[in-house]
Design an enzyme around this catalytic site. Structure first.
Site, PDB file in Angstrom:
ATOM      1  N   LYS A 127       0.835  -1.201   0.000  1.00 37.50           N
ATOM      2  CA  LYS A 127       0.000   0.000   0.000  1.00 37.50           C
ATOM      3  C   LYS A 127       0.880   1.265   0.000  1.00 37.50           C
ATOM      4  CE  LYS A 127      -2.938   2.104   3.514  1.00 37.50           C
ATOM      5  NZ  LYS A 127      -2.012   3.201   3.791  1.00 37.50           N
ATOM      6  N   LYS A 163       7.523   0.625   1.238  1.00 37.71           N
ATOM      7  CA  LYS A 163       8.116  -0.176   0.152  1.00 37.71           C
ATOM      8  C   LYS A 163       9.487   0.354  -0.255  1.00 37.71           C
ATOM      9  CE  LYS A 163       4.840   0.890  -2.664  1.00 37.71           C
ATOM     10  NZ  LYS A 163       3.951   1.524  -1.679  1.00 37.71           N
ATOM     11  N   LYS A 194       5.015   8.249  -8.010  1.00 42.38           N
ATOM     12  CA  LYS A 194       5.665   9.219  -7.111  1.00 42.38           C
ATOM     13  C   LYS A 194       7.144   9.407  -7.470  1.00 42.38           C
ATOM     14  CE  LYS A 194       4.700   7.744  -2.911  1.00 42.38           C
ATOM     15  NZ  LYS A 194       5.046   7.481  -1.510  1.00 42.38           N
ATOM     16  N   ASP A 242      -1.699  -1.066  -4.396  1.00 44.52           N
ATOM     17  CA  ASP A 242      -3.097  -1.212  -4.019  1.00 44.52           C
ATOM     18  C   ASP A 242      -3.830  -2.108  -5.040  1.00 44.52           C
ATOM     19  OD1 ASP A 242      -1.909   1.205  -2.813  1.00 44.52           O
ATOM     20  OD2 ASP A 242      -3.757   1.213  -1.678  1.00 44.52           O
TER      21      ASP A 242
END
Ligand code: ADP
Ligand code: MG
Length: 289
Positions: free
Chosen positions: A12, A17, A43, A129
């Site tokens: 998530k 991560k 990102k 996700d």
């Protein structure tokens, strides 16, 4: 003859991560392995702590400029020689992140990155996700053969892990990646580990390891470093080194048994009741878990 292990790390958003992947990459590199880390999150901050937060143009941004993209424009050699790449993402609100990952990997193959660098490990850091099929690209299209998921004991993180298990369950029988295991992250002492242990047991997967919540991680991040670089003799670095060693040795890949939506809700409620009993002092801590 070298053999590359291609690994996807899911989880998530915000679960840790990139932090976990970068520390694993750093630990593997320090132990002598040739490592490429590819950020597959729009990102595009996956490899920041491997290269002192310096700017690195993403593959997709460079492709959009329309000029011929060279490997040196979209990669940077980070800590201990880890080769860092960020796939980038679509223009916000337009396009599909999964297609972006595919386009980036196709370009990297055309540029003969993998033949020339001869990596022992390629780690793909993927936003997990897995609601849209695009994020399944690294486990679906033969890019990797094994995935790991980073999770805390929070319900939404476990929900995302369970969604990944569904995707693996769907694609593994036709050549998609299998699951190498679960990595617990940002754990505080007490019940969180028990929740994750119960989750892995129920879904038939392995807990590769668990990483405590640590101020060392926050501090190293502010310096643009992994803990492996910033505090190599500290306890947290030892945790990441152990995790990296287990990941490198692990050949035990499985197809998980995801929990059905309703059963997941019942399971969560049951844990809610146990924690409530704990808080209200009805039972002693070990008795409830
Ligand atoms: P993701 O890549 O899943 O979006 P990040 O790796 O960027 O998440 O982590 C989000 C934030 O959590 C970062 O500020 C990071 O430093 C912090 N963090 C991650 N793991 C830990 C940990 N074990 N202890 C303390 N902070 C952590
Ligand atoms: Mg990230």
């Amino acid at each position: 003859m070298y053999k590359t292990t291609n690994i996807a790390i899911y989880g998530k958003g915000g679960i840790g991560k990139s932090t976990t992947t970068s520390n694993i990459s750093a630990a593997l590199a320090v132990s002598g392995a040739r490592v490429i880390q590819i950020g597959c999150d729009p990102k595009s901050d996956s490899t920041n702590t491997l290269r002192s937060n310096r700017h690195l143009p993403t593959v997709l941004d460079s492709m959009r400029e329309g000029k011929k993209v060279r490997l040196e424009d979209i990669s940077a050699v980070g800590f201990s020689g880890v080769l860092c790449i960020e796939s980038g993402g679509p223009v916000p609100g337009v396009g599909c992140a999964g297609r972006g990952i595919n386009a980036a990997v196709t370009l990297l193959k055309e540029l003969r990155l993998f033949e020339e660098f001869k990596p022992d490990f390629v780690l793909y850091d993927v936003l997990g996700d897995v609601v849209c099929g695009g994020f399944a690209v690294p486990i679906r299209d033969g890019i990797t053969d094994r995935a790991y998921v980073v999770t805390s004991s929070d319900f939404m993180a476990l929900y995302a892990a369970n969604n990944l298990f569904r995707a693996i369950n769907k694609y593994a029988p036709t050549g998609g990646a299998k699951l190498g295991g679960v990595i617990g992250n940002r754990l505080i002492p007490g019940y969180p580990l028990a929740i994750i242990e119960d989750f892995v047991q129920k879904t038939g997967v392995k807990l590769l390891g668990h990483v405590p919540r640590s101020l060392s991680v926050s501090r190293a991040e502010l310096y643009g470093k992994t803990v492996i670089e910033d505090e190599p003799d500290g306890e947290q670095a030892a945790v990441y080194r152990e995790l990296a060693a287990r990941l490198a040795a692990n050949q035990d890949l499985v197809i998980p048994n995801p929990i059905g939506t309703n059963d997941l809700r019942i399971w969560a409620r049951d844990w809610g009741d146990r924690l409530y009993s704990l808080e209200s002092g009805v039972v002693e801590e070990r008795a409830a878990i």
